[in-house]
Design a protein around this motif. Structure first.
Motif, PDB file in Angstrom:
ATOM      1  N   LEU A 173       0.822  -1.204   0.000  1.00 47.33           N
ATOM      2  CA  LEU A 173       0.000   0.000   0.000  1.00 47.33           C
ATOM      3  C   LEU A 173       0.859   1.259   0.000  1.00 47.33           C
ATOM      4  N   ARG A 174       0.190   2.352  -0.349  1.00 43.48           N
ATOM      5  CA  ARG A 174       0.776   3.690  -0.256  1.00 43.48           C
ATOM      6  C   ARG A 174      -0.255   4.536   0.473  1.00 43.48           C
ATOM      7  N   ARG A 175       0.114   5.071   1.635  1.00 37.68           N
ATOM      8  CA  ARG A 175      -0.864   5.722   2.498  1.00 37.68           C
ATOM      9  C   ARG A 175      -0.618   7.214   2.632  1.00 37.68           C
ATOM     10  N   GLN A 176      -1.693   7.884   3.008  1.00 39.34           N
ATOM     11  CA  GLN A 176      -1.644   9.280   3.404  1.00 39.34           C
ATOM     12  C   GLN A 176      -1.665   9.341   4.928  1.00 39.34           C
ATOM     13  N   PRO A 177      -1.166  10.434   5.523  1.00 37.17           N
ATOM     14  CA  PRO A 177      -1.164  10.511   6.992  1.00 37.17           C
ATOM     15  C   PRO A 177      -2.585  10.437   7.550  1.00 37.17           C
ATOM     16  N   SER A 178      -2.892   9.351   8.211  1.00 35.82           N
ATOM     17  CA  SER A 178      -4.227   9.177   8.777  1.00 35.82           C
ATOM     18  C   SER A 178      -4.250   7.884   9.570  1.00 35.82           C
ATOM     19  N   ILE A 179      -5.331   7.666  10.307  1.00 38.36           N
ATOM     20  CA  ILE A 179      -5.569   6.390  10.954  1.00 38.36           C
ATOM     21  C   ILE A 179      -6.609   5.644  10.129  1.00 38.36           C
ATOM     22  N   GLY A 180      -6.743   4.371  10.343  1.00 37.19           N
ATOM     23  CA  GLY A 180      -7.772   3.629   9.620  1.00 37.19           C
ATOM     24  C   GLY A 180      -7.451   2.158   9.516  1.00 37.19           C
ATOM     25  N   PHE A 181      -8.416   1.402   8.979  1.00 40.34           N
ATOM     26  CA  PHE A 181      -8.296  -0.043   8.850  1.00 40.34           C
ATOM     27  C   PHE A 181      -7.750  -0.420   7.481  1.00 40.34           C
ATOM     28  N   ILE A 182      -6.752  -1.285   7.487  1.00 37.34           N
ATOM     29  CA  ILE A 182      -6.254  -1.896   6.258  1.00 37.34           C
ATOM     30  C   ILE A 182      -7.058  -3.173   5.988  1.00 37.34           C
ATOM     31  N   ILE A 183      -7.195  -4.004   7.039  1.00 35.96           N
ATOM     32  CA  ILE A 183      -8.030  -5.209   6.990  1.00 35.96           C
ATOM     33  C   ILE A 183      -8.825  -5.265   8.289  1.00 35.96           C
ATOM     34  N   ASP A 184     -10.098  -5.636   8.185  1.00 38.02           N
ATOM     35  CA  ASP A 184     -10.936  -5.731   9.386  1.00 38.02           C
ATOM     36  C   ASP A 184     -11.836  -6.950   9.295  1.00 38.02           C
ATOM     37  N   SER A 185     -11.982  -7.642  10.416  1.00 35.06           N
ATOM     38  CA  SER A 185     -12.938  -8.740  10.552  1.00 35.06           C
ATOM     39  C   SER A 185     -13.129  -8.955  12.044  1.00 35.06           C
ATOM     40  N   ASP A 186     -14.065  -9.836  12.402  1.00 31.09           N
ATOM     41  CA  ASP A 186     -14.243 -10.118  13.825  1.00 31.09           C
ATOM     42  C   ASP A 186     -13.285 -11.202  14.312  1.00 31.09           C
ATOM     43  N   ALA A 187     -12.385 -11.677  13.417  1.00 30.04           N
ATOM     44  CA  ALA A 187     -11.400 -12.681  13.785  1.00 30.04           C
ATOM     45  C   ALA A 187      -9.983 -12.106  13.843  1.00 30.04           C
ATOM     46  N   PHE A 188      -9.668 -11.155  12.967  1.00 27.66           N
ATOM     47  CA  PHE A 188      -8.365 -10.497  12.990  1.00 27.66           C
ATOM     48  C   PHE A 188      -8.476  -9.146  12.295  1.00 27.66           C
ATOM     49  N   GLN A 189      -7.605  -8.217  12.714  1.00 27.00           N
ATOM     50  CA  GLN A 189      -7.603  -6.851  12.186  1.00 27.00           C
ATOM     51  C   GLN A 189      -6.162  -6.396  11.986  1.00 27.00           C
ATOM     52  N   PHE A 190      -5.985  -5.531  10.973  1.00 27.30           N
ATOM     53  CA  PHE A 190      -4.683  -4.917  10.708  1.00 27.30           C
ATOM     54  C   PHE A 190      -4.961  -3.450  10.431  1.00 27.30           C
ATOM     55  N   HIS A 191      -4.448  -2.572  11.284  1.00 32.05           N
ATOM     56  CA  HIS A 191      -4.872  -1.183  11.175  1.00 32.05           C
ATOM     57  C   HIS A 191      -3.846  -0.217  11.748  1.00 32.05           C
ATOM     58  N   ILE A 192      -4.089   1.061  11.503  1.00 28.91           N
ATOM     59  CA  ILE A 192      -3.329   2.156  12.085  1.00 28.91           C
ATOM     60  C   ILE A 192      -4.291   2.834  13.040  1.00 28.91           C
ATOM     61  N   ARG A 193      -3.998   2.719  14.328  1.00 30.12           N
ATOM     62  CA  ARG A 193      -5.003   3.080  15.315  1.00 30.12           C
ATOM     63  C   ARG A 193      -4.678   4.407  16.000  1.00 30.12           C
TER      64      ARG A 193
END
Length: 369
Positions: A83-103
């Motif tokens: 990925l290429r991101r902008q300065p922010s928080i948010g979810f890259i991957i989300d589910s009720d079993a596993f998550q990958f995010h910038i919190r």
């Protein structure tokens, strides 16, 4: 050696805008587009023609249904996102079993969360679990490949461009399978304005190979007669379960309860007990692959571990959940329909050592023919 991971989802986002095809071997994880326009699908990503999706809209996301068979048994999970991101928080991957995010308060630091069963959750971040002198920070602007991993038992890791940037070890509950809501890429599962705010070029997700136990079991040196013996024995188990489907379900539930109970007890004992479990597992795997099933070294692995667990107050023979399994009518019924496994001398020698030491705590000597 058996393959540890099985690829169950692979998106590249190249091709027809809005059409998200799963390139994994099962082809069971095609994406469903929500809140995105054709213009959000880009021809170029990390490389010319590689394809990418731009996420910035409040409800923009790609949903992956998780009803297919590959998602029904996860246990351990590994993911990789370019990925290429902008300065922010948010979810890259989300589910009720596993998550990958910038919190929130971690700003530009990645976090992975894993939901274990029944309610044993675990988390890793570069804030608290960095392997370097400084926590890794996700750059804004350039392309980067980020990853996460939970091996289903003792290790969680985060990666950046192939390098481990965070690691946590212990004894963790296996990762549960995603529920009916599925998996969300590029935004929160409920699409509540938590977009990853950037472009994603490639997504890969692996589960712990469900065939690895069988593959590892048969990786030991084994003559044809012994292999055929095990094949017959396993067929007997399958036939017994088919004759008694209610017992098959009950035994499966009781086994899971026993495993969960042991994991909870081990977690409560702290890092020294967790480290001993991991070392014992690695030594067992080495000796098994070398065919030293009935060796004094293999016996020592179990004898020393059982002794340590007794000292720590979590002896397997005192586990209430395991006792419920062994004392259940279904367990006795199924065992009664199986022919004793006498054709594998090495395995039976090891089993006798384990059961003797569980029974009364004495140290059983191993003698080989």
């Amino acid at each position: 050696m058996a393959a540890l991971w099985e690829l169950i989802c692979h998106h590249t986002y190249r091709g027809i805008p809005g059409v998200v095809v799963d390139l994994s071997p099962s082809g069971a994880s095609h994406g469903q587009v929500f809140g995105l326009d054709d213009g959000d699908f880009l021809a170029d990503g990390l490389a010319t023609g590689s394809g990418a999706v731009r996420f910035y809209k409040q409800d923009g996301r790609i949903r992956v249904p998780t009803e297919a068979t590959p998602w029904q048994s996860v246990v351990g999970v590994k993911g990789e996102v370019t990925l290429r991101r902008q300065p922010s928080i948010g979810f890259i991957i989300d589910s009720d079993a596993f998550q990958f995010h910038i919190r929130g308060n971690t700003l530009d630091m990645p976090v992975a969360w894993f939901g274990g069963y029944p309610n044993q959750n675990a988390e890793i971040s570069t804030v608290f679990d960095s392997v370097g002198p400084q926590p890794y920070r996700i750059p804004s602007g350039p392309w980067v490949t980020l990853g996460f991993m939970h091996d289903g038992f003792g290790t969680m890791e985060l990666y950046a461009d192939g390098e481990v940037v965070a690691r946590r070890t212990g004894v963790y509950a296996p990762v549960k399978s995603p529920g009916g809501a599925g998996l969300s890429i590029g935004n929160a599962l409920s699409s509540g304005g938590l977009s990853c705010s950037g472009e994603i070029d490639d997504v890969k997700i692996w589960r712990l190979n469900p065939r690895r136990i069988d593959d590892e079991f048969y990786s030991r040196p084994m003559d044809r007669q012994t292999a055929e013996c095990w094949k017959r024995f396993r067929q007997q188990i399958e036939d017994a379960f088919q004759r008694h489907p209610d017992c098959a379900k009950q035994i499966g539930r009781l086994v899971q309860e026993a495993v969960d109970s042991f994991i909870r007890q081990a977690n409560a004992q702290g890092p020294e007990t967790q480290s001993r479990l991991l070392r014992a597992a690695k030594e067992y795997n080495r000796l098994w692959r070398e065919g030293k099933i009935d060796s004094p070294e293999m016996a020592d692995v179990f004898i020393d571990l059982i002794g340590w667990l007794r000292i720590a107050g979590i002896a397997p023979d005192d586990n209430a959940a395991l006792a419920s399994l062994k004392n259940s009518a279904c367990w006795q019924l199924i065992l009664g329909e199986l022919t004793p496994l006498d054709c594998d001398r090495q395995f039976m020698t090891l089993l006798r050592v384990v059961t003797d030491n569980l029974g009364d705590g004495r140290r059983t000597k191993v003698t080989t023919a």
